[in-house]
Design a protein around this motif. Sequence first.
Motif, PDB file in Angstrom:
ATOM      1  N   SER A 207       0.826  -1.212   0.000  1.00 56.03           N
ATOM      2  CA  SER A 207       0.000   0.000   0.000  1.00 56.03           C
ATOM      3  C   SER A 207       0.857   1.258   0.000  1.00 56.03           C
ATOM      4  O   SER A 207       0.562   2.226  -0.696  1.00 56.03           O
ATOM      5  CB  SER A 207      -0.923   0.005   1.221  1.00 56.03           C
ATOM      6  OG  SER A 207      -1.860  -1.036   1.142  1.00 56.03           O
ATOM      7  N   THR A 211       1.020   4.113  -2.796  1.00 47.24           N
ATOM      8  CA  THR A 211       0.758   5.503  -2.417  1.00 47.24           C
ATOM      9  C   THR A 211       1.828   6.437  -2.955  1.00 47.24           C
ATOM     10  O   THR A 211       1.528   7.509  -3.491  1.00 47.24           O
ATOM     11  CB  THR A 211       0.686   5.613  -0.878  1.00 47.24           C
ATOM     12  OG1 THR A 211      -0.457   4.875  -0.408  1.00 47.24           O
ATOM     13  CG2 THR A 211       0.565   7.062  -0.437  1.00 47.24           C
ATOM     14  N   HIS A 216       0.006   9.786  -4.073  1.00 50.59           N
ATOM     15  CA  HIS A 216      -1.105   9.989  -3.141  1.00 50.59           C
ATOM     16  C   HIS A 216      -0.607  10.265  -1.723  1.00 50.59           C
ATOM     17  O   HIS A 216      -1.362  10.121  -0.767  1.00 50.59           O
ATOM     18  CB  HIS A 216      -2.028   8.767  -3.149  1.00 50.59           C
ATOM     19  CG  HIS A 216      -2.772   8.598  -4.424  1.00 50.59           C
ATOM     20  ND1 HIS A 216      -3.297   7.381  -4.844  1.00 50.59           N
ATOM     21  CD2 HIS A 216      -3.083   9.488  -5.405  1.00 50.59           C
ATOM     22  CE1 HIS A 216      -3.883   7.528  -6.010  1.00 50.59           C
ATOM     23  NE2 HIS A 216      -3.772   8.790  -6.368  1.00 50.59           N
ATOM     24  N   ILE A 218       0.166  11.797   1.687  1.00 44.67           N
ATOM     25  CA  ILE A 218      -0.514  12.807   2.509  1.00 44.67           C
ATOM     26  C   ILE A 218       0.559  13.628   3.217  1.00 44.67           C
ATOM     27  O   ILE A 218       1.341  13.080   3.998  1.00 44.67           O
ATOM     28  CB  ILE A 218      -1.431  12.148   3.552  1.00 44.67           C
ATOM     29  CG1 ILE A 218      -2.438  11.210   2.879  1.00 44.67           C
ATOM     30  CG2 ILE A 218      -2.159  13.225   4.364  1.00 44.67           C
ATOM     31  CD1 ILE A 218      -3.203  10.349   3.875  1.00 44.67           C
ATOM     32  N   ALA A 231      -9.850  10.377   7.550  1.00 45.85           N
ATOM     33  CA  ALA A 231      -8.869  10.032   6.516  1.00 45.85           C
ATOM     34  C   ALA A 231      -9.416   9.023   5.532  1.00 45.85           C
ATOM     35  O   ALA A 231      -9.153   9.106   4.330  1.00 45.85           O
ATOM     36  CB  ALA A 231      -7.603   9.481   7.172  1.00 45.85           C
ATOM     37  N   THR A 232     -10.193   8.066   6.020  1.00 41.45           N
ATOM     38  CA  THR A 232     -10.616   6.976   5.151  1.00 41.45           C
ATOM     39  C   THR A 232     -11.895   7.288   4.396  1.00 41.45           C
ATOM     40  O   THR A 232     -12.033   6.914   3.238  1.00 41.45           O
ATOM     41  CB  THR A 232     -10.807   5.698   5.978  1.00 41.45           C
ATOM     42  OG1 THR A 232     -11.821   5.923   6.978  1.00 41.45           O
ATOM     43  CG2 THR A 232      -9.504   5.302   6.668  1.00 41.45           C
ATOM     44  N   GLU A 237      -9.229   2.496  -0.552  1.00 40.02           N
ATOM     45  CA  GLU A 237      -7.954   3.015  -1.053  1.00 40.02           C
ATOM     46  C   GLU A 237      -7.395   4.090  -0.121  1.00 40.02           C
ATOM     47  O   GLU A 237      -6.193   4.150   0.135  1.00 40.02           O
ATOM     48  CB  GLU A 237      -8.116   3.570  -2.467  1.00 40.02           C
ATOM     49  CG  GLU A 237      -8.520   2.539  -3.510  1.00 40.02           C
ATOM     50  CD  GLU A 237     -10.014   2.234  -3.497  1.00 40.02           C
ATOM     51  OE1 GLU A 237     -10.765   2.914  -2.733  1.00 40.02           O
ATOM     52  OE2 GLU A 237     -10.433   1.319  -4.222  1.00 40.02           O
ATOM     53  N   ARG A 238      -8.276   4.953   0.354  1.00 34.10           N
ATOM     54  CA  ARG A 238      -7.827   5.999   1.281  1.00 34.10           C
ATOM     55  C   ARG A 238      -7.355   5.392   2.595  1.00 34.10           C
ATOM     56  O   ARG A 238      -6.383   5.852   3.192  1.00 34.10           O
ATOM     57  CB  ARG A 238      -8.962   6.982   1.548  1.00 34.10           C
ATOM     58  CG  ARG A 238      -9.399   7.793   0.333  1.00 34.10           C
ATOM     59  CD  ARG A 238     -10.506   8.755   0.728  1.00 34.10           C
ATOM     60  NE  ARG A 238     -11.040   9.465  -0.424  1.00 34.10           N
ATOM     61  CZ  ARG A 238     -12.058  10.316  -0.357  1.00 34.10           C
ATOM     62  NH1 ARG A 238     -12.631  10.565   0.812  1.00 34.10           N
ATOM     63  NH2 ARG A 238     -12.496  10.916  -1.444  1.00 34.10           N
ATOM     64  N   ALA A 241      -3.831   3.989   2.139  1.00 36.54           N
ATOM     65  CA  ALA A 241      -2.814   5.042   2.092  1.00 36.54           C
ATOM     66  C   ALA A 241      -2.559   5.612   3.484  1.00 36.54           C
ATOM     67  O   ALA A 241      -1.401   5.792   3.901  1.00 36.54           O
ATOM     68  CB  ALA A 241      -3.253   6.145   1.131  1.00 36.54           C
ATOM     69  N   TYR A 242      -3.624   5.888   4.206  1.00 35.76           N
ATOM     70  CA  TYR A 242      -3.500   6.474   5.542  1.00 35.76           C
ATOM     71  C   TYR A 242      -2.754   5.549   6.497  1.00 35.76           C
ATOM     72  O   TYR A 242      -1.764   5.946   7.132  1.00 35.76           O
ATOM     73  CB  TYR A 242      -4.907   6.767   6.082  1.00 35.76           C
ATOM     74  CG  TYR A 242      -4.966   7.220   7.521  1.00 35.76           C
ATOM     75  CD1 TYR A 242      -4.553   8.493   7.892  1.00 35.76           C
ATOM     76  CD2 TYR A 242      -5.478   6.377   8.508  1.00 35.76           C
ATOM     77  CE1 TYR A 242      -4.622   8.917   9.213  1.00 35.76           C
ATOM     78  CE2 TYR A 242      -5.565   6.791   9.828  1.00 35.76           C
ATOM     79  CZ  TYR A 242      -5.134   8.061  10.179  1.00 35.76           C
ATOM     80  OH  TYR A 242      -5.204   8.462  11.491  1.00 35.76           O
TER      81      TYR A 242
END
Length: 331
Positions: A207, A211, A216, A218, A231-232, A237-238, A241-242
């Motif tokens: 992941s 990212t 992506h 953050i 965040a999600t 997918e979010r 990444a988080y």
Amino acid sequence: MHARRATYLLALVLAAGCDGPSGPDVDTGFGSIRSSKWSAMVTEVTRRDWMPKRGGAELVTAHYRIFATTTNPVLRRYLPGFMEASYRDYLRLTQLPERAGAERMPIYMMSTYKEWAALTRHAVGTDVPIQAGGYTYKGTCVFWDIGTPHTFAVARHEGLHQFFHHNLQDRLPMWLEEGTCVLAEGMELEGDSVRFTPARNPVRFNSLRKTIVQNHWIPLTKLLPLHSMEATGGFPERAHAYYSQLWALVLYIHSRDDYRAGMQRLLADARAGRLHEVLQMPREELARLRRSARTYNRRISTHLFRHYITRDVEVFEKRFKAFARRLVELE
């Protein structure tokens, strides 16, 4: 009212065949956090009847009271020992001292989603929208059986949330609590033994790599105050990444003596209930903030990072991104 959601992809922490770091620990050039020794998932258990019409049992260990209706023989046999091994590793991972005379922590391991949902409505007062696994609510873990390795993965992550609830007077900032719980996910199972591998986590590795490659990332100024639900946003997918960035963030903090020392001071002050002093607010005001998890996190997270880890967030992020790129073998 807030129940922690297990929004990450649960058992992929144990997925076979995933690309990822090749060894038990990740040598990034910045240092690494070591894997634990192998631990037998066998412990002394006192068994008592619980919900006998459903074949339930209460399994009492040194640190846990596990109420189980699952008929999975592997979980019934090894979950108590797995949680005791996890507890010892939580102490290693956090470097927090064990609380003398602490009450045993409750875990519910239900056989089916239907049983789990009924228990949740009774305990939480509403439905909790989780697709697989379980959650921690007010220091109690509530799971259902989704298969042995998947259930272990959920129990390991959520069990650390429970550990923090019972061992800290103040709540941690989300970047540290969720980051450390993600760090706890990595593990290897062999027969009746387990070892925990914080730096070896194939799903977070993949992941994080995705990212970075897809741009992506953050920024740290946004990552630090983010609450997990913000965040999600319900998008897997979010979430990936988080959580993968938090995995890398806490790994990086562990990799440097100065940052790790600051993190240990933060944990010690949270355990002692001293965060209100650092935040320069009355204890009662901090307690009021806790009623809203998102507001609490926005107010404290960046301040505590700057106080305990570093005030130079810009320089930290440059080094952190370089660490993350090397962690996923992009450099």
